[in-house]
Design a protein around this motif. Structure first.
Motif: not given
Length: 189
Positions: A114-126
């Protein structure tokens, strides 16, 4: 004229010292995906800002609960159609500053990641939630050992023998915490 109200409310919030948690706009979950089978299931939610979250377990039936601050779910509910390990998925507001996702499992499950990561675009979070099948004993242990919140201090009240409200008869106090909001709890049985 519609713009005056939000500006006015923001000013009142700052001037009156209302806690920031009440003044913040909800996060937006713009997309959701679920994939899995009878052994593992992954859920992914995309956010513009990094969300905080807590994960808990409930029993009878086996459920995983994910609590977020206020979130607007901007994706169709069909994007989180029950798949893999889950027979039902519910999500929604639990009040002004809280949102919950309840995943009802077909079998005992546990969270592997269970984690949050920076999106591939660097602006969003996943937000990524990976779940896997587990044993009944392991699931029972997860339910038993979890901490939902800091326990409240224990207090007791005393009734003196001379108190006119004291009762001599034996009685039982039953507490039915119930379920509310989007978590209907156990059904049937």
């Amino acid at each position: 004229r519609a713009l005056v109200v939000p500006v006015f409310l923001s000013a009142v919030t700052v001037l009156c010292g209302v806690p920031q948690a009440f003044a913040l706009e909800p996060l937006i979950a713009s997309q959701a995906r679920i994939i899995g089978d009878e052994a593992r299931t992954r859920i992914v939610l995309d956010f513009a800002e990094e969300p905080e979250f807590d994960v808990h377990y409930l029993d009878s039936p086996a459920r995983i609960v994910v609590d977020f601050p206020a979130v607007n779910f901007a994706f169709p509910a069909s994007d989180l159609k029950p798949t893999g390990l889950f027979s039902d998925i519910r999500f929604g507001s639990m009040g002004q500053n809280s949102t919950r996702i309840v995943l009802t499992a077909k079998k005992p499950v546990q969270v592997a990641v269970a984690e949050t990561k920076k999106g591939e675009d660097g602006a969003a979070f996943r937000f990524v939630l990976d779940t896997e099948i587990t044993t009944k004993a392991k699931f029972a242990e997860l339910v038993k050992t979890q901490q939902w919140q800091t326990p409240a201090p224990v207090t007791t009240a005393a009734i003196t023998p001379g108190d006119k409200t004291a009762r001599q008869a034996e009685f039982v106090i039953a507490v039915d915490a119930g379920h509310g909001g989007i978590d209907a709890g156990a059904t049937g049985g």
